[in-house]
Design an enzyme around this catalytic site. Structure first.
Site, PDB file in Angstrom:
ATOM      1  N   CYS A 324      44.321  36.381  39.999  1.00  0.00           N
ATOM      2  CA  CYS A 324      45.322  36.396  41.076  1.00  0.00           C
ATOM      3  C   CYS A 324      45.084  35.244  42.041  1.00  0.00           C
ATOM      4  O   CYS A 324      45.728  35.158  43.083  1.00  0.00           O
ATOM      5  CB  CYS A 324      45.303  37.736  41.811  1.00  0.00           C
ATOM      6  SG  CYS A 324      43.715  38.125  42.555  1.00  0.00           S
ATOM      7  N   GLU A 358      49.827  34.601  39.881  1.00  0.00           N
ATOM      8  CA  GLU A 358      48.953  35.329  38.955  1.00  0.00           C
ATOM      9  C   GLU A 358      49.020  34.573  37.642  1.00  0.00           C
ATOM     10  O   GLU A 358      50.103  34.156  37.217  1.00  0.00           O
ATOM     11  CB  GLU A 358      49.457  36.760  38.777  1.00  0.00           C
ATOM     12  CG  GLU A 358      48.530  37.646  37.991  1.00  0.00           C
ATOM     13  CD  GLU A 358      47.854  38.707  38.851  1.00  0.00           C
ATOM     14  OE1 GLU A 358      47.065  39.469  38.285  1.00  0.00           O
ATOM     15  OE2 GLU A 358      48.101  38.763  40.070  1.00  0.00           O
TER      16      GLU A 358
END
Length: 367
Positions: A324, A358
């Protein structure tokens, strides 16, 4: 962008900018062209948190502008699921005339699912007593009668009052199978369910035809390990948070999966156990040497992998890394790319209209 208006017309441009940024960050590692997975342009977030503003008799949800810190009234929130948007006005309409429920209420958290269940947590700057519970039960019953499949929780300092239960059960269609995932209030879950499904299916495709076993660090409620179990002989997964481990154990049983073993320990501790540096009572009955893990899966927090864990990960022939935070991924890749090549790269637009990205990489050890 404001909380009530999404720049939907800019979606393609912002996704193209992220794709270009990811290309640039991965260029030093000779990464292939990224596969790009879009988000729905609205109603993509399955959870939302709002502060509550009291203005005379009025009560409304607010958020704070990140730059100016000014409060912004939020009557609808198109980033959040349609279920949350339907519930928000009904929740306030029910609380507003009730002095017991509204007194010193300062925040409401919503966690919804594609399966139609929702948890609402009411946060207070005061002690919660039996009178509050009576009124909360009436609120729950009223909203249930309106058709909401709702769990209600009250929170105050060192207090958590659960009227029924503190979890919802999500059902995600993943590559032809419905996967059941118990999601616990105040525990980590993937915020964008539609993109989460795409991440799971990408990971399944990336590991198709795998040999041996899978090791996963930071498994949470088993989001990836349970979906990936069909591609491996066995899966060994670690997680430190007790509620997540309990949810993962439930999810294993609910999905009738028999080849996944969850152990409660930090990635750093597991590294020590694998290296024989320390012995742990939690590993009694688990023969680590019996696992033939050819693939390791990591989905670390924003800080990425620490140096010792990078060394542990580097020992495996195949590494599947979901990140992330591409900046900490890049930092980890400086070491991992000494021994491994990136075979696949993916961008998942988990957080539309923000700078956050992400991404996923599949690395294979050079012969």
């Amino acid at each position: 962008m404001t909380p009530e208006i999404l720049p939907i017309e800019d979606y393609d441009d912002q996704l193209a900018e992220k794709t270009e940024r990811l290309r640039g960050m991965m260029a030093p590692f000779n990464a292939p062209e990224p596969a790009v997975f879009r988000s729905p342009v609205s109603h993509y977030r399955m959870r939302a948190e709002f502060r509550i503003w009291h203005d005379g008799d009025e009560l409304y949800h607010i958020m704070f502008d990140q730059q100016t810190k000014q409060r912004i009234r939020v009557d609808r929130f198109p980033a959040a699921s349609e279920l949350i948007n339907r519930l928000m006005p009904e929740m306030l309409a029910a609380i507003q005339p009730d002095p017991v429920l509204r007194r010193k209420l300062f925040q409401i958290d919503y966690l919804s699912t594609l399966s139609g269940e929702v948890i609402v947590s009411l946060l207070y700057h005061r002690a919660l007593n039996e009178e509050w519970q009576e009124h909360a039960r009436a609120l729950r019953d009223s909203l249930t009668a309106q058709g909401f499949n709702l769990q209600l929780i009250g929170r105050a300092t060192k207090t958590k009052i659960c009227l029924d239960r503190d979890y919802v059960d999500e059902c995600l269609p993943v590559a032809g199978r419905n996967m059941i995932y118990r999601q616990v209030e105040n525990s980590f879950t993937q915020p964008n369910a539609a993109v989460n499904i795409q991440m799971l299916e990408w990971a399944l495709d990336a590991t198709a035809g795998s040999k041996g076993d899978l090791l996963e660090l930071y498994c949470g409620n088993g989001n990836f390990s349970l979906a990936l179990a069909r591609n491996f002989e066995r899966v060994l997964a670690t997680e430190i948070a007790k509620p997540s481990v309990a949810a993962a154990q439930y999810n294993i049983a609910a999905n009738q999966i028999e080849n996944v073993q969850i152990i409660r320990m930090a990635a750093e501790e597991f590294t020590q156990a694998m290296q024989g540096v320390r012995q742990f009572n939690r590993l009694q009955g688990i023969d680590l040497t019996s696992y033939q893990c050819e693939t390791i899966f990591v989905d670390p927090p924003r800080s990425g992998l620490d140096d010792e864990t990078v060394k542990l990960v580097q020992a495996y022939p195949r590494i599947l890394y979901i990140s992330c935070n591409p900046e900490t991924l890049s930092n980890n890749l400086k070491t991992l790319s000494e021994t491994h090549d990136i075979r696949r790269l993916a961008l998942f637009d988990q957080f539309p209209y923000t700078h956050h990205m992400e991404c996923g990489v599949l690395l294979e050890k050079r012969q």
